[in-house]
Enzyme design. Sequence first.
Site, mmCIF file in Angstrom:
data_model
loop_
_atom_site.group_PDB
_atom_site.id
_atom_site.type_symbol
_atom_site.label_atom_id
_atom_site.label_comp_id
_atom_site.label_asym_id
_atom_site.label_seq_id
_atom_site.Cartn_x
_atom_site.Cartn_y
_atom_site.Cartn_z
ATOM 1 N N CYS A 6 -4.220 -3.075 4.065
ATOM 2 C CA CYS A 6 -3.943 -2.829 5.582
ATOM 3 C C CYS A 6 -4.961 -3.425 6.512
ATOM 4 O O CYS A 6 -5.314 -4.504 6.560
ATOM 5 C CB CYS A 6 -3.984 -1.165 5.538
ATOM 6 S SG CYS A 6 -3.189 -0.499 7.142
ATOM 7 N N GLU A 51 1.048 -1.153 -0.003
ATOM 8 C CA GLU A 51 0.006 -0.038 -0.055
ATOM 9 C C GLU A 51 0.966 1.210 0.033
ATOM 10 O O GLU A 51 1.896 1.288 0.720
ATOM 11 C CB GLU A 51 -0.959 0.078 1.102
ATOM 12 C CG GLU A 51 -1.613 1.097 1.400
ATOM 13 C CD GLU A 51 -2.337 1.258 2.910
ATOM 14 O OE1 GLU A 51 -3.305 1.759 3.064
ATOM 15 O OE2 GLU A 51 -1.783 0.838 3.708
ATOM 16 N N LYS A 63 -9.815 0.021 -1.889
ATOM 17 C CA LYS A 63 -10.191 -0.415 -0.470
ATOM 18 C C LYS A 63 -11.470 0.156 0.015
ATOM 19 O O LYS A 63 -11.988 1.067 -0.321
ATOM 20 C CB LYS A 63 -9.245 0.530 0.732
ATOM 21 C CG LYS A 63 -9.160 -0.018 2.096
ATOM 22 C CD LYS A 63 -8.201 0.753 2.524
ATOM 23 C CE LYS A 63 -8.207 0.311 4.039
ATOM 24 N NZ LYS A 63 -7.155 0.830 5.063
#
Length: 359
Positions: free
Chosen positions: A226, A109, A176
């Site tokens: 994440c 990321e 995301k």
Amino acid sequence: TGTALGLVVLLLARRHRPPRGTLRSATGLLVVPLVTAGLAAAAALDTTPRGTGETADIAVIQGNVPRLGLDFNAQRRAVLENHLRVTAELADDVEAGTAVRPDVVLWPENASDISPLADRQAGAQISALSRRLDAPILVGTVLRVGDGPEATNSYLVWDGRSPEPAADPVVDRHDKKYIQPFGEWLPLRAPLEAVFPIARTAGHFVPGDGDGMVTAAGIDFGVAICFEIAFDAAAREPVARGAQILTVPTNNATFGRSPMSYQQLAMSRVRAVEHHVPVLVAATSGVSAVIGPDGQVLQKTGIFEPATLSAQVESDSAGTMATRLGGIPQMVSCLIGFVGLGWALIRTRRRPATECEET
């Protein structure tokens, strides 16, 4: 939750147990925690047939960042150059015959917060490495939405091997979905920014609406960016749809040297066991890791150092009963618990006070 409710029911029954039929009542009440335990065991039971041993060679790149903390993005070009350099070193080793040529290369990321779609130099550099390695590179980046401040936290499958100069190198993409409040977006932004100036540092990210999967080199990857890995659905849904490898591209530079990087690694290990899926953690600054379907950490890096992990990963055996059932065991156990709790409360209220005193 269901087990906790079951224990509450048992405690109420013990405090106000009837003089007759105690054994029968207690046996009935034990159903709640026992059914909960049974459902949990069934969800964990792996009855999915295993694969035939197909594997893929995957390289995980950890380029590192120029400095710690939330302001690392002030040197976005340096972060990109770090990942380009470490990937180029891998290409040198492959060409020298000292490293295996990967089928897919994973970046973390925020590895290229300079959008390679908007910045021609960045796009050309990534494409050149894709051609040298003869493999797609999965690139974490930030993409603007329209002309405003809003953006998506995106993971691109970048394949620069096409000989056509006008060919689009992005062959797949995940945005995301589970964005974090107060970090990636800010509720009640205007009043909070007026009262707390630090609130202006919160992101303007918007959630994606994809299926959590990307395909690269013919392999279906689940993507949990994440702390998406903390959400059950972020891991379960792509595996249920056929993903055979779960990736966790993450930017742990924002965590500094706190335990959060290792907390995230522990979450990734849980997901590996839960879905019998290999998990690859690609972090900008560590901890990057290769985790087997049994949760064992097969390889990992240190923090705040450039590194490359190369692994041969089984790519056809993911999925368990937990993948298929999802949240059904939790819902059933909670329902049983609530019904039992309601039954206990109604029974104790209906019983005359004298009966309770005699008891």
